[in-house]
Design a protein around this motif. Structure first.
Motif, PDB file in Angstrom:
ATOM      1  N   ASN A 259      57.496  11.507  27.401  1.00 34.70           N
ATOM      2  CA  ASN A 259      57.034  10.124  27.661  1.00 34.70           C
ATOM      3  C   ASN A 259      56.009  10.537  28.845  1.00 34.70           C
ATOM      4  OD1 ASN A 259      58.623   8.801  26.046  1.00 34.70           O
ATOM      5  ND2 ASN A 259      60.392   8.369  27.518  1.00 34.70           N
TER       6      ASN A 259
ATOM      7  N   ASP B  97      57.150  10.006  20.989  1.00 34.17           N
ATOM      8  CA  ASP B  97      57.768   9.172  19.617  1.00 34.17           C
ATOM      9  C   ASP B  97      56.648   7.975  19.763  1.00 34.17           C
ATOM     10  OD1 ASP B  97      58.682   7.515  17.928  1.00 34.17           O
ATOM     11  OD2 ASP B  97      60.591   6.811  18.776  1.00 34.17           O
TER      12      ASP B  97
ATOM     13  N   GLN C  30      56.466   5.653  17.560  1.00 38.40           N
ATOM     14  CA  GLN C  30      56.871   4.435  16.886  1.00 38.40           C
ATOM     15  C   GLN C  30      58.048   3.799  17.657  1.00 38.40           C
ATOM     16  OE1 GLN C  30      55.453   3.552  13.968  1.00 38.40           O
ATOM     17  NE2 GLN C  30      54.218   5.384  13.999  1.00 38.40           N
ATOM     18  N   GLY C  31      58.680   4.145  18.705  1.00 41.40           N
ATOM     19  CA  GLY C  31      59.683   3.546  19.345  1.00 41.40           C
ATOM     20  C   GLY C  31      59.383   2.596  20.305  1.00 41.40           C
ATOM     21  N   ARG C  32      60.303   2.369  21.177  1.00 40.53           N
ATOM     22  CA  ARG C  32      60.415   1.168  22.163  1.00 40.53           C
ATOM     23  C   ARG C  32      59.407   1.761  23.284  1.00 40.53           C
ATOM     24  NH1 ARG C  32      65.820  -1.639  23.777  1.00 40.53           N
ATOM     25  NH2 ARG C  32      66.171   0.583  24.115  1.00 40.53           N
ATOM     26  N   SER C  33      59.632   3.051  23.602  1.00 40.46           N
ATOM     27  CA  SER C  33      59.007   3.655  24.863  1.00 40.46           C
ATOM     28  C   SER C  33      57.541   3.491  24.742  1.00 40.46           C
ATOM     29  CB  SER C  33      59.315   4.964  25.080  1.00 40.46           C
ATOM     30  OG  SER C  33      60.368   5.178  25.327  1.00 40.46           O
TER      31      SER C  33
ATOM     32  N   THR D 250      55.778   1.146  23.112  1.00 39.02           N
ATOM     33  CA  THR D 250      55.479  -0.078  23.193  1.00 39.02           C
ATOM     34  C   THR D 250      55.311  -0.506  24.903  1.00 39.02           C
ATOM     35  OG1 THR D 250      56.460  -0.559  21.162  1.00 39.02           O
ATOM     36  CG2 THR D 250      56.128  -2.419  22.505  1.00 39.02           C
ATOM     37  N   ASN D 251      56.322  -0.128  25.499  1.00 34.30           N
ATOM     38  CA  ASN D 251      56.447  -0.467  26.703  1.00 34.30           C
ATOM     39  C   ASN D 251      55.035   0.257  27.515  1.00 34.30           C
ATOM     40  OD1 ASN D 251      58.565  -1.905  26.548  1.00 34.30           O
ATOM     41  ND2 ASN D 251      60.090  -0.292  26.947  1.00 34.30           N
ATOM     42  N   HIS D 252      54.897   1.394  27.301  1.00 34.38           N
ATOM     43  CA  HIS D 252      53.725   2.250  28.084  1.00 34.38           C
ATOM     44  C   HIS D 252      52.405   1.326  27.548  1.00 34.38           C
ATOM     45  CE1 HIS D 252      56.208   6.113  27.662  1.00 34.38           C
ATOM     46  NE2 HIS D 252      56.760   5.489  28.668  1.00 34.38           N
ATOM     47  N   ARG D 253      52.177   0.905  26.309  1.00 29.71           N
ATOM     48  CA  ARG D 253      50.898   0.210  25.889  1.00 29.71           C
ATOM     49  C   ARG D 253      50.760  -1.267  26.655  1.00 29.71           C
ATOM     50  NH1 ARG D 253      49.654   1.460  19.812  1.00 29.71           N
ATOM     51  NH2 ARG D 253      48.282  -0.507  20.145  1.00 29.71           N
TER      52      ARG D 253
END
Length: 582
Positions: free
Chosen positions: A32, A79, A81-84, A86-89
């Protein structure tokens, strides 16, 4: 796309993490951490996120990994495709003050492209860069590259559709005006022709209109014989005295000495080994043997120093259809140039066309038996101008359309003559032929065998008593709406014929082979009835027009007779199955 190669200075300038950025990255661990760092610097540089990890070159990943002191291979564990991610973006967008693109943003982008960009640029790559630049200025995260490309293609498609609609509307107005002008001109010609014929019928001694039951018949009186020209007998006698023993081969040779038409025959190979004098001699012998149908074997027996194999070599290597047409055009043009106007008259714009039957072997693929000619054979269709010079000839089957052959000859002859009138017999005309010749810009003038059953069409409905002297042979009004609706299609087909992008025979077969009549074909027939009615009014009203057509057809019939004299070998029959010989 991100370029693959970056030097040290470029890496430092574009991919170095500042202290504040290192603080943001510091609270992340493992994959991450490096993933967030790559997304941050990528967004900072391009104002968008990469669509896949493969967009980031290894050199950039290694440089960032060194700064955050983490192995570069950790990047592969991030990853996408994951939730991480999405939060980073979301965190990165908030940091730079950007928001996610909405559906309305895509629609506005399409409208912007259509209004300001597509007119001057339609290449995908340059437009893509302009779209990304606009999203950056609006502080909107752009969609994926695939979505951006679809937006661009949608904008291009809408622009082209709008442009086509605007052009069509403009053309429709122009075409509508053109069609109305076209139709009004034809209506005026029909009215004038019918009115003149109707008024002149009581004094027209050569034409009668009879009523037989419910049918009207047209009767034409035969021409009175004209006296021979005063000096015709003396002229024939003088020609016979001077040239009665002149050989056809001498005429051919003299023509080449004056015009040098044999220069048109070039070898199909890459080099020529024959000297010009020898080649010229053999070409003339080959042309004489083929033109008289005596054959090359008989020709070489009477000529010293030439043998059959030499002539065969020249014929196969040098004499081909296109070169023959070019040589014929050279002779015809030279004939036109040498004529003295006070003897031959001014340059002619009229020709007559007709076919002649020649016997041919049964094995030939285009040989047909025809009851009219009483045997098997092929047809040669000639176009001969009024002073007896043939401007075009073509091979056809006995059953193929003479209408298509007539049109082909006018369009494809390679001479300097401009054909404005074409005389034909009944087999060379039809209602469709009248339509096409009018659209192509020349006048079809047939000698109609069944003149008695011809009908005249009315230019307007609702005036049944307009032409009382012609009433027995008048029929229904013309359907102008049909011509109006199919005008552009008729012009397209005529243009295709003129440009040579379609063959006349193919177009006529396309229309006639289907039992359900094509609307354009029906319109052509209707237009043909208009032009035929105008022609019939001229033909019936003027004896001079009838004589003009008769004299023109006499010329081509005399040409057919002359061919019996020239093409005398082997009984005037084609003794070959090769099309290039025919």
């Amino acid at each position: 796309m991100v370029k693959a190669n970056w030097d040290t200075e470029e890496l430092i300038e574009n991919w170095t993490l500042l202290p504040a950025e290192l603080n943001l990255v510091g609270n992340k661990v493992g994959a991450n951490k490096i993933g967030f760092a790559v997304l941050l610097k990528y967004f900072q540089h391009f104002a968008r996120f990469p669509d896949s990890p493969k967009e980031i070159p290894d050199v950039i990943v290694s440089y960032i990994a060194q700064q955050i002191q983490i192995p570069s291979n950790s990047y592969s564990d991030y990853d996408w495709q994951g939730r991480s991610i999405t939060n980073h973006r979301a965190a990165i967008r908030k940091l730079f003050g950007f928001r996610v693109a909405k559906v309305t943003d895509g629609e506005e982008t399409v409208d912007w492209l259509k209004a300001e960009i597509i007119e001057s640029e339609q290449r995908i790559e340059p437009i893509t860069e302009l779209v990304y630049k606009r999203f950056r200025e609006l502080q909107i995260e752009p969609p994926t590259r695939g979505r951006v490309e679809r937006l661009i293609k949608s904008a291009v498609a809408k622009y082209e559709a709008d442009f086509a609609e605007q052009t069509l509307n403009k053309l429709t107005r122009e075409i509508t005006e053109q069609v109305e002008t076209f139709i009004s001109g034809l209506q005026q010609q029909m009215e004038e022709g019918l009115e003149k014929l109707d008024k002149g019928m009581p004094k027209n001694k050569g034409v009668g209109i009879l009523s037989k039951g419910n049918k009207g018949l047209i009767r034409l009186s035969p021409f009175d014989a004209l006296p021979d020209p005063i000096n015709l007998r003396q002229l024939k006698g003088e020609i016979n005295r001077l040239w009665h023993k002149t050989s056809l081969l001498d005429i051919l040779k003299e023509t080449d000495l004056r015009i040098d038409f044999t220069r048109k025959f070039k070898s199909m190979g890459t080099r020529e080994i024959l000297d010009r004098e020898t080649l010229q001699k053999r070409l003339l012998l080959c042309l004489f043997g083929m033109g008289t149908n005596t054959g090359l074997k008989r020709i070489n027996t009477g000529i010293d120093g030439e043998n059959y194999q030499d002539l065969i070599y020249v014929r196969r290597r040098y004499i081909h259809k296109d070169q023959l047409r070019s040589a014929i055009a050279e002779i015809v043009n030279a004939t036109f140039e040498i004529r003295l106007p006070h003897i031959w008259g001014e340059g002619t714009t009229t020709c007559a066309s007709d076919s002649k039957h020649f016997g041919a072997w049964e094995q030939n693929l285009i040989t047909q038996y025809h009851l009219r000619y009483g045997g098997r054979g092929v047809m040669i269709y000639w176009h001969v101008e009024k002073n007896s010079t043939c401007i075009y000839s073509q091979l056809k089957t006995c059953s193929s359309s003479e209408v298509s052959a007539m049109i082909n000859g006018v369009l494809k002859h390679c001479t300097s003559m401009e054909v404005k009138k074409n005389y034909v017999d009944s087999h060379g005309q039809s209602e469709v032929a009248f339509a096409f010749t009018h659209l192509l810009g020349f006048q079809l003038m047939p000698r109609l065998k069944r003149i008695k059953v011809q009908k005249l069409y009315r230019p307007h409905a609702g005036v049944p008593d307009a032409y009382p002297n012609l009433e027995p042979v008048m029929t229904r009004p013309i359907n102008w709406d049909l011509i109006r609706q199919q005008y552009d299609q008729m012009v397209k087909y005529a243009t295709a014929l003129r440009l040579g992008t379609a063959e006349t025979e193919a177009i006529l077969k396309r229309f006639s082979k289907n039992p359900f009549k094509h609307p354009t074909y029906l319109a052509l027939m209707e237009l043909g009835r208009v032009i035929k009615t105008i022609f019939l009014c001229q033909y019936l009203d003027s004896e001079a027009v009838r004589r003009e057509i008769n004299e023109g057809l006499n010329v081509v019939e005399r040409w057919n007779g002359v061919n019996n004299f020239i093409f005398y070998g082997k009984g005037g029959e084609f003794a070959s199955n090769r099309l290039d010989i025919l």
